[in-house]
Design an enzyme around this catalytic site. Structure first.
Site, PDB file in Angstrom:
ATOM      1  N   CYS A 169       0.830  -1.201   0.000  1.00  0.00           N
ATOM      2  CA  CYS A 169       0.000   0.000   0.000  1.00  0.00           C
ATOM      3  C   CYS A 169       0.867   1.254   0.000  1.00  0.00           C
ATOM      4  O   CYS A 169       1.796   1.382   0.800  1.00  0.00           O
ATOM      5  CB  CYS A 169      -0.919  -0.001   1.224  1.00  0.00           C
ATOM      6  SG  CYS A 169      -1.919   1.487   1.388  1.00  0.00           S
TER       7      CYS A 169
ATOM      8  N   CYS B  84      -0.698   5.783   7.141  1.00  0.00           N
ATOM      9  CA  CYS B  84      -2.005   5.279   7.560  1.00  0.00           C
ATOM     10  C   CYS B  84      -1.890   4.447   8.827  1.00  0.00           C
ATOM     11  O   CYS B  84      -0.978   3.626   8.958  1.00  0.00           O
ATOM     12  CB  CYS B  84      -2.637   4.448   6.440  1.00  0.00           C
ATOM     13  SG  CYS B  84      -4.270   3.795   6.846  1.00  0.00           S
TER      14      CYS B  84
ATOM     15  N   CYS C 193      -2.877  -0.272   9.163  1.00  0.00           N
ATOM     16  CA  CYS C 193      -2.030  -1.469   9.153  1.00  0.00           C
ATOM     17  C   CYS C 193      -0.703  -1.144   9.832  1.00  0.00           C
ATOM     18  O   CYS C 193      -0.255  -0.005   9.805  1.00  0.00           O
ATOM     19  CB  CYS C 193      -1.751  -1.932   7.721  1.00  0.00           C
ATOM     20  SG  CYS C 193      -3.196  -2.467   6.790  1.00  0.00           S
TER      21      CYS C 193
ATOM     22  N   CYS D  83      -7.591   1.211  -0.904  1.00  0.00           N
ATOM     23  CA  CYS D  83      -7.209   0.469   0.301  1.00  0.00           C
ATOM     24  C   CYS D  83      -7.002  -0.987  -0.086  1.00  0.00           C
ATOM     25  O   CYS D  83      -7.865  -1.594  -0.740  1.00  0.00           O
ATOM     26  CB  CYS D  83      -8.288   0.586   1.376  1.00  0.00           C
ATOM     27  SG  CYS D  83      -7.916  -0.364   2.878  1.00  0.00           S
TER      28      CYS D  83
ATOM     29  N   GLN E  97     -17.325 -10.998  12.698  1.00  0.00           N
ATOM     30  CA  GLN E  97     -15.910 -11.023  12.369  1.00  0.00           C
ATOM     31  C   GLN E  97     -15.664 -10.310  11.043  1.00  0.00           C
ATOM     32  O   GLN E  97     -16.452 -10.430  10.110  1.00  0.00           O
ATOM     33  CB  GLN E  97     -15.413 -12.464  12.286  1.00  0.00           C
ATOM     34  CG  GLN E  97     -15.384 -13.187  13.616  1.00  0.00           C
ATOM     35  CD  GLN E  97     -14.259 -12.715  14.527  1.00  0.00           C
ATOM     36  OE1 GLN E  97     -13.563 -11.724  14.239  1.00  0.00           O
ATOM     37  NE2 GLN E  97     -14.092 -13.399  15.642  1.00  0.00           N
TER      38      GLN E  97
ATOM     39  N   ASN F  13     -22.658 -17.263  16.544  1.00  0.00           N
ATOM     40  CA  ASN F  13     -21.621 -17.703  15.614  1.00  0.00           C
ATOM     41  C   ASN F  13     -21.103 -19.099  15.941  1.00  0.00           C
ATOM     42  O   ASN F  13     -20.814 -19.893  15.039  1.00  0.00           O
ATOM     43  CB  ASN F  13     -20.464 -16.695  15.621  1.00  0.00           C
ATOM     44  CG  ASN F  13     -19.445 -16.954  14.532  1.00  0.00           C
ATOM     45  OD1 ASN F  13     -19.781 -17.045  13.363  1.00  0.00           O
ATOM     46  ND2 ASN F  13     -18.184 -17.068  14.921  1.00  0.00           N
TER      47      ASN F  13
ATOM     48  N   GLU G  94     -25.142 -13.584  26.838  1.00  0.00           N
ATOM     49  CA  GLU G  94     -24.690 -12.357  26.176  1.00  0.00           C
ATOM     50  C   GLU G  94     -25.222 -11.162  26.944  1.00  0.00           C
ATOM     51  O   GLU G  94     -26.322 -11.216  27.510  1.00  0.00           O
ATOM     52  CB  GLU G  94     -25.179 -12.350  24.728  1.00  0.00           C
ATOM     53  CG  GLU G  94     -24.884 -11.096  23.937  1.00  0.00           C
ATOM     54  CD  GLU G  94     -23.403 -10.783  23.841  1.00  0.00           C
ATOM     55  OE1 GLU G  94     -23.039  -9.643  24.177  1.00  0.00           O
ATOM     56  OE2 GLU G  94     -22.623 -11.666  23.454  1.00  0.00           O
TER      57      GLU G  94
ATOM     58  N   ASN H  17     -24.863 -10.056  32.306  1.00  0.00           N
ATOM     59  CA  ASN H  17     -23.619  -9.296  32.353  1.00  0.00           C
ATOM     60  C   ASN H  17     -22.514 -10.231  32.815  1.00  0.00           C
ATOM     61  O   ASN H  17     -22.345 -10.488  34.004  1.00  0.00           O
ATOM     62  CB  ASN H  17     -23.741  -8.104  33.300  1.00  0.00           C
ATOM     63  CG  ASN H  17     -22.496  -7.231  33.283  1.00  0.00           C
ATOM     64  OD1 ASN H  17     -21.441  -7.625  32.798  1.00  0.00           O
ATOM     65  ND2 ASN H  17     -22.605  -6.033  33.827  1.00  0.00           N
TER      66      ASN H  17
ATOM     67  N   CYS I  22      -9.266 -12.596  21.402  1.00  0.00           N
ATOM     68  CA  CYS I  22      -8.733 -11.553  20.519  1.00  0.00           C
ATOM     69  C   CYS I  22      -7.665 -10.734  21.231  1.00  0.00           C
ATOM     70  O   CYS I  22      -7.261  -9.685  20.750  1.00  0.00           O
ATOM     71  CB  CYS I  22      -9.863 -10.645  20.032  1.00  0.00           C
ATOM     72  SG  CYS I  22     -10.803  -9.831  21.335  1.00  0.00           S
TER      73      CYS I  22
END
Length: 440
Positions: free
Chosen positions: A67, A73, A76, A155, A264, A298, A314, A342, A391
């Site tokens: 890129c 930017c 990334c 992009c 996702q 999911n 959830e 919660n 994550c």
């Protein structure tokens, strides 16, 4: 004169880590094994933040960024690193976090999951700014360490059909009466429709609406308008567009979603992630399985497809409602139950009140699931097998320490999923077992 330094590793933001005169130096644009000069932009007593200067010794994995906006930017951070080297580095980050933060080690390191390195991102939030000095409207990501928007025309990490819309979008927004009241455009791509959500701070005029309709027809997209928070987004044009959804063909599941709901960003990797999670969890007909932080379903719906009874927990009432709708849509309502809870405030008493679960899947946000893993305690009735999708390797490691050192689990396996190529983001999956309850 500042002496060159040798880069020892990468941090979780993709910056090179070096040491000099008792300080830790975090250097953008530097790779492990390289010898570099650097220019500091932030100095503290124990550390400095810097930008790489000259690369005096180059790493084998260094490549030319694809890129042209990479240097400025903030979208990334690893385009200067070979895609395979990125995956290997992320695996080391996971292992180091487990070792140094969690004081645990996986019995088996799973093969890394990776796919397309470019054009993978089906979700993105583009900032919009009217900048007269730049000739009009800018649409793109923020500059590094700045609130300014990059003057970008393409992009590389979004699909090409979306990349090609950046310049037409700049022209479109510039032609609207509310061009200074549109701070962002959210991109949400489904199987059969591409949705652009315009955040609007002021009502559109009739002329504005006509321009949006013409743009949607020309570029085959659907516009949503968002006058307030994410929940206020509504379909504007065309009203009869195809349903926004993603699919999990291996499990015969169609997952409708609202464009501002969490899904996702990389649907191809998500399919592989779900497959691996299900293989590790190995749900069986008749088992009762908990899915913590279940989202839209999911993982819960594929688990239910295998014949298990799933209870998904959830924190959002709206998301619980959507999960129930998705279960109905996929004819899995009899095998599923979704509960608003919660999960950051649960304790052992709450967990015991839910009844016995044979197995559990945990997929928390970056904050991790410390309350959930602590609530399991050492009870013999705790699930025999836990699959943890993470994550954030740091919070996974913290929670793994509780599961292993306090709750009596064994970390059987762990590995990474390259959900976000060209970035330092580490998605991972781990398997915990009370005893040997099967094979991987």
């Amino acid at each position: 004169m500042i002496a060159p330094v040798t880069i020892e590793s990468l941090d979780q933001e993709g910056r090179g880590v070096a040491h000099s005169e008792g300080k830790v130096i975090f250097i953008e644009g530097a790779l492990p094994g390289e010898v570099v000069t650097y220019n500091s932009y932030r100095k503290k007593q124990s550390f400095e933040m810097a930008q790489a200067g000259q690369i005096l010794k180059q790493a084998f994995g260094r490549v030319t960024p694809r890129c042209s906006y990479f240097a400025i930017c903030g979208g990334c951070s690893l385009q200067h690193m070979d895609a395979r080297a990125q995956v290997a580095t992320k695996q080391r980050v996971l292992e180091d976090n487990l070792k140094h933060i969690g004081k645990v080690e996986a019995e088996l390191i799973l093969p890394a999951i990776y796919g397309a390195a470019w054009g993978y991102r089906h979700r993105a939030r583009l900032s919009v700014r009217y900048v007269a000095k730049k000739g009009g409207v800018l649409v793109g990501f923020h500059e590094k360490r700045s609130s300014f928007v990059v003057d970008m025309r393409a992009c590389e990490i979004v699909p090409s059909r979306i990349s090609r819309l950046i310049m037409p979008l700049r022209e479109l927004v510039g032609s609207l009466s509310v061009r200074q009241q549109i701070p962002q455009i959210e991109v949400s791509l489904g199987e059969n429709v591409d949705v652009l959500v315009l955040r609007i701070l002021k009502p559109l005029t009739d002329q504005d609406e006509m321009l949006l309709q013409a743009f949607a027809d020309q570029h085959h997209i659907q516009f949503f308008l968002q006058p307030g928070g994410p929940q206020t987004a509504f379909p504007f044009y065309p009203q009869n567009a195809a349903e926004l959804n993603y699919t999990l063909p291996e499990f015969d599941i169609v997952m409708p979603f609202h464009p501002t709901e969490f899904t996702q960003v990389n649907p191809a990797m998500n399919r592989v992630l779900v497959r691996r999670a299900l293989n590790l969890l190995d749900p069986q007909p008749g088992e009762r399985i908990a899915d913590l932080f279940c989202g839209l379903g999911n993982f819960a719906l594929p688990i239910a497809r295998r014949g298990a009874q799933v209870v998904g927990f959830e924190g959002s009432a709206a998301v619980v409602c959507r999960a129930n709708e998705n279960a109905q849509r996929n004819r899995l309502a009899r095998n599923t139950q979704f509960v608003e809870t919660n999960l950051f405030e649960i304790d052992e008493a709450w967990m015991q009140a839910q009844g016995y679960f044979d197995k559990m899947l945990i997929d928390p946000p970056r904050e991790g699931a410390i309350a959930a893993v602590t609530s399991l305690g050492k009870e013999k009735t705790a699930p025999g097998r836990i699959v943890y999708v993470s994550c954030n390797p740091a919070t996974l490691a913290r929670d793994a320490a509780v599961l292993v050192n306090s709750n009596g689990y064994v970390l059987k396996a762990a590995g990474v999923v390259n959900m976000f190529p060209q970035t330092a983001h580490v998605e991972s999956i781990a398997l915990f077992e009370k005893d040997a309850v099967g094979t991987l």
